[in-house]
Design a protein around this motif. Structure first.
Motif, mmCIF file in Angstrom:
data_model
loop_
_atom_site.group_PDB
_atom_site.id
_atom_site.type_symbol
_atom_site.label_atom_id
_atom_site.label_comp_id
_atom_site.label_asym_id
_atom_site.label_seq_id
_atom_site.Cartn_x
_atom_site.Cartn_y
_atom_site.Cartn_z
ATOM 1 N N TYR A 79 0.839 -1.250 -0.166
ATOM 2 C CA TYR A 79 -0.003 0.066 -0.071
ATOM 3 C C TYR A 79 0.934 1.336 0.007
ATOM 4 C CZ TYR A 79 -4.239 -2.874 0.906
ATOM 5 O OH TYR A 79 -5.186 -3.949 0.696
ATOM 6 N N ILE A 80 2.160 1.193 -0.151
ATOM 7 C CA ILE A 80 3.027 2.304 0.018
ATOM 8 C C ILE A 80 3.779 2.430 -1.228
ATOM 9 C CG2 ILE A 80 2.925 2.386 2.380
ATOM 10 C CD1 ILE A 80 5.752 1.423 2.477
ATOM 11 N N PRO A 81 4.631 3.382 -1.818
ATOM 12 C CA PRO A 81 5.301 3.558 -2.805
ATOM 13 C C PRO A 81 6.264 2.480 -2.688
ATOM 14 C CG PRO A 81 5.056 5.486 -2.232
ATOM 15 C CD PRO A 81 4.468 4.804 -1.246
ATOM 16 N N VAL A 82 6.934 1.817 -3.735
ATOM 17 C CA VAL A 82 7.886 0.741 -3.977
ATOM 18 C C VAL A 82 9.161 1.250 -3.273
ATOM 19 C CG1 VAL A 82 9.210 -0.855 -5.616
ATOM 20 C CG2 VAL A 82 6.733 -0.236 -5.861
ATOM 21 N N GLY A 83 9.516 2.147 -3.554
ATOM 22 C CA GLY A 83 10.785 2.674 -2.890
ATOM 23 C C GLY A 83 10.731 2.395 -1.278
ATOM 24 N N PHE A 84 9.569 2.835 -0.672
ATOM 25 C CA PHE A 84 9.595 2.585 0.654
ATOM 26 C C PHE A 84 9.122 1.322 1.089
ATOM 27 C CE2 PHE A 84 8.368 7.243 -0.009
ATOM 28 C CZ PHE A 84 9.517 7.861 0.767
ATOM 29 N N ALA A 85 8.662 0.441 0.172
ATOM 30 C CA ALA A 85 8.195 -0.940 0.473
ATOM 31 C C ALA A 85 9.477 -1.717 0.573
ATOM 32 C CB ALA A 85 7.171 -1.315 -0.759
ATOM 33 N N LEU A 86 10.579 -1.343 -0.422
ATOM 34 C CA LEU A 86 11.686 -2.271 -0.437
ATOM 35 C C LEU A 86 12.373 -2.538 1.022
ATOM 36 C CD1 LEU A 86 13.226 -1.099 -3.726
ATOM 37 C CD2 LEU A 86 11.865 -3.365 -3.216
ATOM 38 N N PRO A 87 12.537 -1.498 1.942
ATOM 39 C CA PRO A 87 13.148 -1.798 3.183
ATOM 40 C C PRO A 87 12.142 -2.763 4.029
ATOM 41 C CG PRO A 87 13.171 0.553 2.560
ATOM 42 C CD PRO A 87 12.612 0.099 1.505
ATOM 43 N N LEU A 88 10.967 -2.492 3.938
ATOM 44 C CA LEU A 88 10.033 -3.426 4.567
ATOM 45 C C LEU A 88 10.117 -4.790 4.078
ATOM 46 C CD1 LEU A 88 6.768 -1.281 4.893
ATOM 47 C CD2 LEU A 88 7.949 -2.202 6.570
ATOM 48 N N LEU A 89 10.349 -5.326 2.981
ATOM 49 C CA LEU A 89 10.186 -6.564 2.524
ATOM 50 C C LEU A 89 11.764 -7.150 2.970
ATOM 51 C CD1 LEU A 89 8.954 -5.893 -0.996
ATOM 52 C CD2 LEU A 89 7.874 -6.870 0.725
ATOM 53 N N LEU A 90 12.693 -6.335 3.141
ATOM 54 C CA LEU A 90 13.858 -7.110 3.852
ATOM 55 C C LEU A 90 13.924 -7.050 5.209
ATOM 56 C CD1 LEU A 90 16.588 -5.522 1.265
ATOM 57 C CD2 LEU A 90 15.297 -7.790 1.125
ATOM 58 N N ALA A 91 13.026 -6.340 5.985
ATOM 59 C CA ALA A 91 13.422 -6.123 7.456
ATOM 60 C C ALA A 91 13.218 -7.468 8.425
ATOM 61 C CB ALA A 91 12.433 -4.871 7.928
ATOM 62 N N PRO A 92 12.075 -7.958 7.895
ATOM 63 C CA PRO A 92 11.916 -9.423 8.760
ATOM 64 C C PRO A 92 12.965 -10.405 8.525
ATOM 65 C CG PRO A 92 9.738 -8.869 7.577
ATOM 66 C CD PRO A 92 10.925 -7.878 7.000
ATOM 67 N N ALA A 93 13.864 -10.213 7.430
ATOM 68 C CA ALA A 93 14.835 -11.415 7.453
ATOM 69 C C ALA A 93 16.091 -10.794 8.039
ATOM 70 C CB ALA A 93 15.237 -11.345 5.869
ATOM 71 N N LEU A 94 16.146 -9.651 8.389
ATOM 72 C CA LEU A 94 17.209 -9.116 9.149
ATOM 73 C C LEU A 94 16.974 -9.158 10.518
ATOM 74 C CD1 LEU A 94 18.859 -6.122 7.011
ATOM 75 C CD2 LEU A 94 19.594 -8.135 7.436
ATOM 76 N N VAL A 95 15.602 -9.085 10.832
ATOM 77 C CA VAL A 95 15.334 -9.334 12.296
ATOM 78 C C VAL A 95 15.472 -10.577 12.702
ATOM 79 C CG1 VAL A 95 13.342 -9.059 13.790
ATOM 80 C CG2 VAL A 95 13.670 -7.094 12.215
ATOM 81 N N GLY A 96 15.131 -11.497 11.897
ATOM 82 C CA GLY A 96 15.228 -12.902 12.408
ATOM 83 C C GLY A 96 16.494 -13.109 12.299
#
Length: 264
Positions: A79-96
């Motif tokens: 629901y947000i622009p792709v540029g802002f979505a990209l960090p979100l898509l990688l965050a769970p991997a780094l948190v885990g």
């Protein structure tokens, strides 16, 4: 193995498959928020399965937490622009990666794959419509179904016996043929170029790679199924491993091949 043993699980598998098809068709046809929530829930459950597989029993709370984080990140990202979505898509991997004590690189690789796959499916449905989303699903399903029946019926040399003893070369090749037929039918009915046949075969191969990757992970962990959520099929990762490979592949190569192909 006698014929009765080979086909003994067919009724259970078919019942679960029909239920999954109904849910999938409703989600794909509805699109929008319904489809987004469905994909987010599936991806969240797959990450829960992933963490449960690779972590010791005391990692169950982390499995729930990382699964929930994955679903939330994916749902927000669409629901947000792709540029802002990209960090979100990688965050769970780094948190885990920071939370888990073992198999952290395995978690990170599969988690990114799951998130990109979910995002890719949402992009296909939102930007290209229900027809192309159905094409993607049908290619993956036909690859799996034709490969399953051809492998059981014809047998022959094993594809990778050390990791997936039931998979055969006959089933693998039959999946490509099935995908090519799907590509040809969609090409004829939509008027796009015959390149779709080749793209369909490549997507079929990518789906098989996703299947192989998950099989290798299960062999490494010494387990048969990712979970027991789906009777006769194991877990969601067991059923959606092909879609992981296919949708990530399509997301990566879509721009370079000009997908969907031009009409005429």
């Amino acid at each position: 193995m006698n014929d009765g043993a080979k086909w003994s699980d067919l009724t259970t598998r078919l019942g679960s498959a029909i239920a999954m098809i109904v849910v999938g068709v409703v989600g794909i046809w509805s699109g929008g928020h319904v489809f987004h929530v469905l994909i987010a829930l599936i991806c969240a459950a797959m990450v829960w399965e992933l963490v449960s597989m690779i972590s010791p029993p005391d990692g169950r709370n982390r499995a729930v937490m990382l699964g929930a984080l994955t679903g939330a990140a994916l749902l927000l990202a669409v629901y947000i622009p792709v540029g802002f979505a990209l960090p979100l898509l990688l965050a769970p991997a780094l948190v885990g990666f920071g939370m888990l004590a073992t198999n952290r690189t395995v978690y990170m690789a599969f988690c990114v794959m799951i998130l990109l796959s979910g995002f890719g499916m949402m992009q296909v449905r939102d930007d290209m419509g229900v027809g192309w989303m159905l094409w993607l699903v049908v290619v993956v399903v036909i690859t799996d179904v034709v490969g399953y029946f051809a492998g059981r019926a014809f047998g022959g040399p094993k594809f990778w016996p050390a990791v997936s003893p039931k998979k055969t070369w006959s089933g693998t090749a039959a999946g490509w043929v099935g995908a090519a037929a799907v590509g040809l039918l969609f090409s004829i009915n939509t008027g796009v170029g015959l390149q779709l046949v080749g793209i369909s075969i490549a997507v079929s191969m990518a789906s098989q790679m996703g299947d192989i990757a998950e099989s290798g992970l299960k062999r490494k962990m010494g387990i048969k199924d990712s979970s027991n959520l789906i009777p006769g099929h194991g877990g969601l990762m067991d059923r959606f491993d092909g879609m992981l490979g296919a949708s990530v592949f399509l997301l990566i190569i879509g721009q370079s091949v000009g997908f969907p192909p031009a009409v005429g």
